[in-house]
Design a protein around this motif. Sequence first.
Motif, PDB file in Angstrom:
ATOM      1  N   GLN A 101       0.640  -1.145  -0.151  1.00 48.59           N
ATOM      2  CA  GLN A 101      -0.011   0.203  -0.056  1.00 48.59           C
ATOM      3  C   GLN A 101       0.753   1.305   0.007  1.00 48.59           C
ATOM      4  O   GLN A 101       0.232   2.316  -0.424  1.00 48.59           O
ATOM      5  CB  GLN A 101      -0.971   0.027   1.196  1.00 48.59           C
ATOM      6  CG  GLN A 101      -2.019  -0.962   1.198  1.00 48.59           C
ATOM      7  CD  GLN A 101      -3.029  -0.863   0.166  1.00 48.59           C
ATOM      8  OE1 GLN A 101      -3.240   0.355  -0.234  1.00 48.59           O
ATOM      9  NE2 GLN A 101      -3.522  -1.941  -0.574  1.00 48.59           N
ATOM     10  N   GLY A 102       1.855   1.237   0.623  1.00 49.31           N
ATOM     11  CA  GLY A 102       2.791   2.563   0.822  1.00 49.31           C
ATOM     12  C   GLY A 102       4.357   2.334   0.891  1.00 49.31           C
ATOM     13  O   GLY A 102       4.731   1.168   1.330  1.00 49.31           O
ATOM     14  N   VAL A 103       4.937   3.403   0.465  1.00 51.76           N
ATOM     15  CA  VAL A 103       6.406   3.465   0.795  1.00 51.76           C
ATOM     16  C   VAL A 103       6.928   4.870   0.830  1.00 51.76           C
ATOM     17  O   VAL A 103       6.164   5.822   0.468  1.00 51.76           O
ATOM     18  CB  VAL A 103       7.111   2.919  -0.773  1.00 51.76           C
ATOM     19  CG1 VAL A 103       6.643   3.886  -1.926  1.00 51.76           C
ATOM     20  CG2 VAL A 103       8.608   2.934  -0.487  1.00 51.76           C
ATOM     21  N   ILE A 104       7.780   5.209   1.503  1.00 51.09           N
ATOM     22  CA  ILE A 104       8.279   6.406   2.018  1.00 51.09           C
ATOM     23  C   ILE A 104       9.746   6.389   2.265  1.00 51.09           C
ATOM     24  O   ILE A 104      10.259   5.311   2.930  1.00 51.09           O
ATOM     25  CB  ILE A 104       7.397   7.142   3.211  1.00 51.09           C
ATOM     26  CG1 ILE A 104       7.837   8.643   3.344  1.00 51.09           C
ATOM     27  CG2 ILE A 104       7.798   6.345   4.477  1.00 51.09           C
ATOM     28  CD1 ILE A 104       7.045   9.328   4.209  1.00 51.09           C
ATOM     29  N   LEU A 105      10.268   7.411   2.075  1.00 51.42           N
ATOM     30  CA  LEU A 105      11.904   7.507   2.331  1.00 51.42           C
ATOM     31  C   LEU A 105      11.989   8.190   3.863  1.00 51.42           C
ATOM     32  O   LEU A 105      11.298   9.160   4.141  1.00 51.42           O
ATOM     33  CB  LEU A 105      12.488   8.499   1.267  1.00 51.42           C
ATOM     34  CG  LEU A 105      12.465   7.987  -0.302  1.00 51.42           C
ATOM     35  CD1 LEU A 105      12.991   8.989  -1.012  1.00 51.42           C
ATOM     36  CD2 LEU A 105      13.077   6.943  -0.545  1.00 51.42           C
ATOM     37  N   ASP A 106      13.150   7.789   4.379  1.00 51.09           N
ATOM     38  CA  ASP A 106      13.264   8.312   5.666  1.00 51.09           C
ATOM     39  C   ASP A 106      13.957   9.806   5.402  1.00 51.09           C
ATOM     40  O   ASP A 106      14.504  10.238   4.260  1.00 51.09           O
ATOM     41  CB  ASP A 106      14.353   7.378   6.337  1.00 51.09           C
ATOM     42  CG  ASP A 106      14.656   8.017   8.042  1.00 51.09           C
ATOM     43  OD1 ASP A 106      14.213   7.520   8.820  1.00 51.09           O
ATOM     44  OD2 ASP A 106      15.684   8.840   8.043  1.00 51.09           O
ATOM     45  N   PRO A 107      13.587  10.865   6.416  1.00 53.40           N
ATOM     46  CA  PRO A 107      13.737  12.077   6.087  1.00 53.40           C
ATOM     47  C   PRO A 107      15.550  12.294   5.934  1.00 53.40           C
ATOM     48  O   PRO A 107      15.996  13.187   5.537  1.00 53.40           O
ATOM     49  CB  PRO A 107      13.487  12.858   7.459  1.00 53.40           C
ATOM     50  CG  PRO A 107      12.353  12.187   7.873  1.00 53.40           C
ATOM     51  CD  PRO A 107      12.600  10.727   7.596  1.00 53.40           C
ATOM     52  N   ASP A 108      16.145  11.282   6.829  1.00 51.98           N
ATOM     53  CA  ASP A 108      17.665  11.407   6.429  1.00 51.98           C
ATOM     54  C   ASP A 108      18.138  10.267   5.426  1.00 51.98           C
ATOM     55  O   ASP A 108      19.382   9.734   5.651  1.00 51.98           O
ATOM     56  CB  ASP A 108      18.321  11.016   7.707  1.00 51.98           C
ATOM     57  CG  ASP A 108      18.174  12.246   8.736  1.00 51.98           C
ATOM     58  OD1 ASP A 108      18.123  13.576   8.337  1.00 51.98           O
ATOM     59  OD2 ASP A 108      17.867  12.009   9.954  1.00 51.98           O
ATOM     60  N   PHE A 109      17.339  10.063   4.470  1.00 53.06           N
ATOM     61  CA  PHE A 109      17.621   8.857   3.517  1.00 53.06           C
ATOM     62  C   PHE A 109      18.827   8.940   2.817  1.00 53.06           C
ATOM     63  O   PHE A 109      19.743   8.099   2.618  1.00 53.06           O
ATOM     64  CB  PHE A 109      16.492   8.716   2.530  1.00 53.06           C
ATOM     65  CG  PHE A 109      16.928   7.905   1.389  1.00 53.06           C
ATOM     66  CD1 PHE A 109      16.529   6.654   1.470  1.00 53.06           C
ATOM     67  CD2 PHE A 109      17.342   8.436   0.083  1.00 53.06           C
ATOM     68  CE1 PHE A 109      16.909   5.657   0.391  1.00 53.06           C
ATOM     69  CE2 PHE A 109      17.575   7.368  -0.973  1.00 53.06           C
ATOM     70  CZ  PHE A 109      17.346   6.165  -0.842  1.00 53.06           C
ATOM     71  N   GLU A 110      19.333  10.404   2.532  1.00 48.34           N
ATOM     72  CA  GLU A 110      20.698  10.580   1.811  1.00 48.34           C
ATOM     73  C   GLU A 110      21.840   9.765   2.704  1.00 48.34           C
ATOM     74  O   GLU A 110      22.880   9.525   1.993  1.00 48.34           O
ATOM     75  CB  GLU A 110      20.916  11.999   1.465  1.00 48.34           C
ATOM     76  CG  GLU A 110      19.894  12.581   0.706  1.00 48.34           C
ATOM     77  CD  GLU A 110      19.922  11.818  -0.747  1.00 48.34           C
ATOM     78  OE1 GLU A 110      20.824  11.544  -1.355  1.00 48.34           O
ATOM     79  OE2 GLU A 110      18.738  11.917  -1.379  1.00 48.34           O
ATOM     80  N   HIS A 113      19.744   5.698   4.086  1.00 45.51           N
ATOM     81  CA  HIS A 113      19.403   4.770   3.114  1.00 45.51           C
ATOM     82  C   HIS A 113      18.429   4.121   3.494  1.00 45.51           C
ATOM     83  O   HIS A 113      17.884   3.094   3.040  1.00 45.51           O
ATOM     84  CB  HIS A 113      20.546   4.081   2.233  1.00 45.51           C
ATOM     85  CG  HIS A 113      21.651   4.565   1.933  1.00 45.51           C
ATOM     86  ND1 HIS A 113      21.767   5.458   0.503  1.00 45.51           N
ATOM     87  CD2 HIS A 113      22.866   4.848   2.412  1.00 45.51           C
ATOM     88  CE1 HIS A 113      22.718   5.927   0.561  1.00 45.51           C
ATOM     89  NE2 HIS A 113      23.535   5.425   1.600  1.00 45.51           N
ATOM     90  N   TRP A 114      17.309   4.351   4.452  1.00 45.10           N
ATOM     91  CA  TRP A 114      16.277   3.904   4.951  1.00 45.10           C
ATOM     92  C   TRP A 114      15.091   4.033   4.122  1.00 45.10           C
ATOM     93  O   TRP A 114      14.524   5.207   3.695  1.00 45.10           O
ATOM     94  CB  TRP A 114      16.041   4.036   6.550  1.00 45.10           C
ATOM     95  CG  TRP A 114      17.091   3.451   7.483  1.00 45.10           C
ATOM     96  CD1 TRP A 114      17.846   2.736   7.249  1.00 45.10           C
ATOM     97  CD2 TRP A 114      17.305   3.988   8.852  1.00 45.10           C
ATOM     98  NE1 TRP A 114      18.869   2.501   8.267  1.00 45.10           N
ATOM     99  CE2 TRP A 114      18.219   3.322   9.232  1.00 45.10           C
ATOM    100  CE3 TRP A 114      16.595   4.961   9.598  1.00 45.10           C
ATOM    101  CZ2 TRP A 114      19.072   3.463  10.327  1.00 45.10           C
ATOM    102  CZ3 TRP A 114      17.044   5.169  10.792  1.00 45.10           C
ATOM    103  CH2 TRP A 114      18.179   4.374  11.096  1.00 45.10           C
ATOM    104  N   ILE A 115      14.137   3.045   4.058  1.00 47.48           N
ATOM    105  CA  ILE A 115      12.954   3.275   3.450  1.00 47.48           C
ATOM    106  C   ILE A 115      11.849   2.404   4.185  1.00 47.48           C
ATOM    107  O   ILE A 115      12.282   1.382   4.847  1.00 47.48           O
ATOM    108  CB  ILE A 115      12.864   3.157   1.839  1.00 47.48           C
ATOM    109  CG1 ILE A 115      13.057   1.557   1.599  1.00 47.48           C
ATOM    110  CG2 ILE A 115      13.743   3.750   1.027  1.00 47.48           C
ATOM    111  CD1 ILE A 115      12.393   0.959   0.301  1.00 47.48           C
ATOM    112  N   TYR A 116      10.564   3.005   4.116  1.00 47.24           N
ATOM    113  CA  TYR A 116       9.658   2.196   5.111  1.00 47.24           C
ATOM    114  C   TYR A 116       8.536   1.736   4.079  1.00 47.24           C
ATOM    115  O   TYR A 116       8.168   2.752   2.992  1.00 47.24           O
ATOM    116  CB  TYR A 116       9.020   3.109   5.964  1.00 47.24           C
ATOM    117  CG  TYR A 116       9.956   3.555   6.933  1.00 47.24           C
ATOM    118  CD1 TYR A 116      10.038   3.020   8.282  1.00 47.24           C
ATOM    119  CD2 TYR A 116      10.814   4.816   6.753  1.00 47.24           C
ATOM    120  CE1 TYR A 116      10.964   3.428   9.326  1.00 47.24           C
ATOM    121  CE2 TYR A 116      11.478   5.029   8.112  1.00 47.24           C
ATOM    122  CZ  TYR A 116      11.853   4.500   9.036  1.00 47.24           C
ATOM    123  OH  TYR A 116      12.632   4.977   9.857  1.00 47.24           O
ATOM    124  N   VAL A 117       7.960   0.316   4.181  1.00 44.60           N
ATOM    125  CA  VAL A 117       6.840   0.054   3.517  1.00 44.60           C
ATOM    126  C   VAL A 117       5.631  -0.501   4.353  1.00 44.60           C
ATOM    127  O   VAL A 117       6.268  -0.842   5.521  1.00 44.60           O
ATOM    128  CB  VAL A 117       7.254  -1.112   2.652  1.00 44.60           C
ATOM    129  CG1 VAL A 117       8.331  -0.588   1.540  1.00 44.60           C
ATOM    130  CG2 VAL A 117       8.087  -2.186   3.249  1.00 44.60           C
TER     131      VAL A 117
END
Length: 899
Positions: A101-110, A113-117
């Motif tokens: 249903q969803g995916v988002i990048l962590d605010p400090d992804f750069e 490198h965390w993403i949430y699903v």
Amino acid sequence: MLLKLIPAFFILFGCSLAVQSQNLKKPEENRFTKVVLAQRIEEPMQFQVLKDGRVLFAQRHGKLEVFDPATGKVSLVATFPVSTQYVSKTGEVSEGEDGLQGVILDPDFEKNHWIYVYYSPAGSEPKNVLERYEWHGKELLLNTKKVVLDVPVQREQCCHVGGGMLFDKENNLYLSTGDNTFSRASDGFTPLDERPGKSGEDSQKGSSNSNDLRGKILRIHPEPDGTYSIPKGNLFGEGVPQTRPEIYTMGNRNPWRLTIDSKTGWLYWGEVGPDGSQDDIEKRGPQSYDEFNIAKRPGNYGWPYFIGDNKPYRDYNFDTKTSGSLFDPANSINDSPNNTGIKNLPPALPAIVWYGKGASTEFPLLGTGSNSAVGGPIYRLHNFNDAKRAYPSYYDGKWFVTDFARGWINVIELDENGGYRSMERFLSDLKLNGPLDMKFGPEGDLYVIEYGNGYFKNNPEAELIRIEYNGGNRKPQVQASSSKIAGAIPLKVNLSSEGTRDFDEGDVLKYEWKVTRNGAAYKTFTQSAPTMTLASPGTYKATLTVTDQTGAKNSETVEIKAGNEPPKVNFTVLSGNKSFFFPGKSIKYAVSVNDSEDGSLQNKRILPSQVSVSANYLSEGFNLTEVAQKQISTDVTAQFAGAMAMINKSDCNICHAKETKSLGPAFVEIAKKYKGDVAAPSNLIKKIINGGSGVWGHTMMPAHPTMTDNDARTITNYILSMAYPPRSAKNLPAQGSFTTVVPEGENVDGSFILRAAYKDRGANGMSSQTTEKILVLRSPVLSVAEASEMKNVSLNADKTVAIVSGTNAFLKFSNVDLTSVSYIELIALRGRTPISQQAKIEIRTASPDGKLIGTFQVEGAEQQRIRAVLNEPAGSTDLYIVFADAPLRIRQLRLSDRK
């Protein structure tokens, strides 16, 4: 309504930018360009735009993919084993909304490198999960998985998953969850079924349950080790009995596409409502409303006890079918046996915008029909200071919203206190196909992901797009054409750039034509409209590139095939009316064919058997203008071109497909079910307009109250026709007579389509060319909406009645063939303003004061059918209906050849 939660913008400033925006000029729509990035995406859901322009998106069936603008390609990131089906207690399996249903990048992804699903994992345990992974740009590192949060659900009945996510500036993660409740057994009202074994049909187990994570917007703070903490200020504090501290808002049905105003920190979202289209206040409560909501603080948004601006439902007993009192927004009590939380709930908060299936008096711009509210972004100019294509300050502080079923984008403006001020359409000609997520990218572009038409399938319309704004110099808009696109050699053609324009006044344009033959360079021209002669057979492509004085350029190509002249075909009426048919009467006709290479019918080098001449009767929904202008062939799809166009423009394709079951039954199944049922057409027309349920299970048919009876009848006849094999056209000789006999049982107000076509043999190595000529003989009825000009006359809402409002009024009908017409009938109507007791209506030709050929005389104030006998045949002419008196109302004109 006890409270009205109204967000306040710009409270840090004495002067509101929202107020200032009223004084800003709205940008021209031609400054926006839709750019298609990826197509044929299978069931796309949520997406995120990376800083480098890549777009990461989730697909419901488990794929996580990324679009790379550098290559223009989509690549696979990961595949999750997902559950997408529900299994009832009796073992019946059905497709549902679950999945990825969803995916988002962590605010400090750069950095991390965390993403949430968020997804529904396959397996026997009914739950949805929020998980964290590392992603370094290629495949997802599955061994970095961290399970952040589980949301227990039921998988016996559909629907409502939520799944949208976002972060605020404190790095708190917001997650929307649906109420996980089957609502179609509630007659379009609120699902409050408290009977044993019916918890799947009781939203009180989730949305209004303070101890359950469903039907909520959750707010948590993810920690580095994969756990989470609870931010201060959620709806319930930590340690409060019978509550979950993760809850930020409750009383949500299916909160859809969250956004946070970067200036105020307030939360915005769309809320999908139930399916009812009629109020039943005495027994159940209000009809369905979808909502757009704002939360300046945590709160209870009322579902399943209230909807819209806190319109209350009744406490309904599904066992005894009895109705109780209306719920009180100030004193909501959840006493369901399925509730595990507190009974006395926080006061209910209303939506800021709400709309049902019918026209909204408060928010008319939202339209009518099926609805499915999808939130969108709040645009803040300060977030795009260095962006290449930032939207103008006119949109600063405004909320972009869309609707999955209706496909528009609207922009909502709020006042300095956050109260609703106004709404306007964004890009009036833009029609999206199932928009499901929308947000601004780093360069200022508005990105939209479109699911397509229909549920639970791979829709060809599904795509990822972005809408770019060009605040400076715009590319020229190029149109290229040729006087001929095929012909014998030597072929002289005039190339044209007519229609090319530049929206920036004063720009000097440069034109360049590059012509190729069979792929090889042939000639180049720098004139805007050059002429050339093609001496050799082949396929030529002429590409026009137009460049403005800043170097911005655009191109368009036209293809020309030289070596084979298309045949010339004519269908000539020798005697009889050339526009209308009169049942049972004959016309004499002759077909002629001439081809430069093949010869002609006359010299017998082309045989009559090689020419296709046919006639077909089309009873409903045929677009006569399209036939006349485009000369389309009269196959079975053309027969119902009008109906198909109505279906494509409406919301029908959202719930129905022609041959496969979607949310609703397939059209062919509807046709089979009602085959031979004489009452079916009228019943289905009423159902399309008024809505209904119960025939195909619990699925609710939304109302379409603004659709006319005629349009609903056209769609109905098209659907019911699928139960019968298509009627083949009648073959005719190349010359003869044709009698217009309407087939038994058909609507007499259809059209006869006479078609002559010839396919030549090809020449000089070039493929064959086909030319067809179509003659349309329509029923002898002129609707008032067909008038090409009118003075002191207006039409009613569905354009079926002409309302005369002043003297010297007239209706003009262009190029009407009056051959064999003896008299004309019309219906004079009594409306709110009575028709004149004695009124005269004149029939004139060529002009409003042209030759008088007939007169109608209205006697009395009742509705009446009146007749005017024509003085003499007039042939083809412009027909004027001139009104000497007002007020007056008339309906269609019917021509007759009877003496």
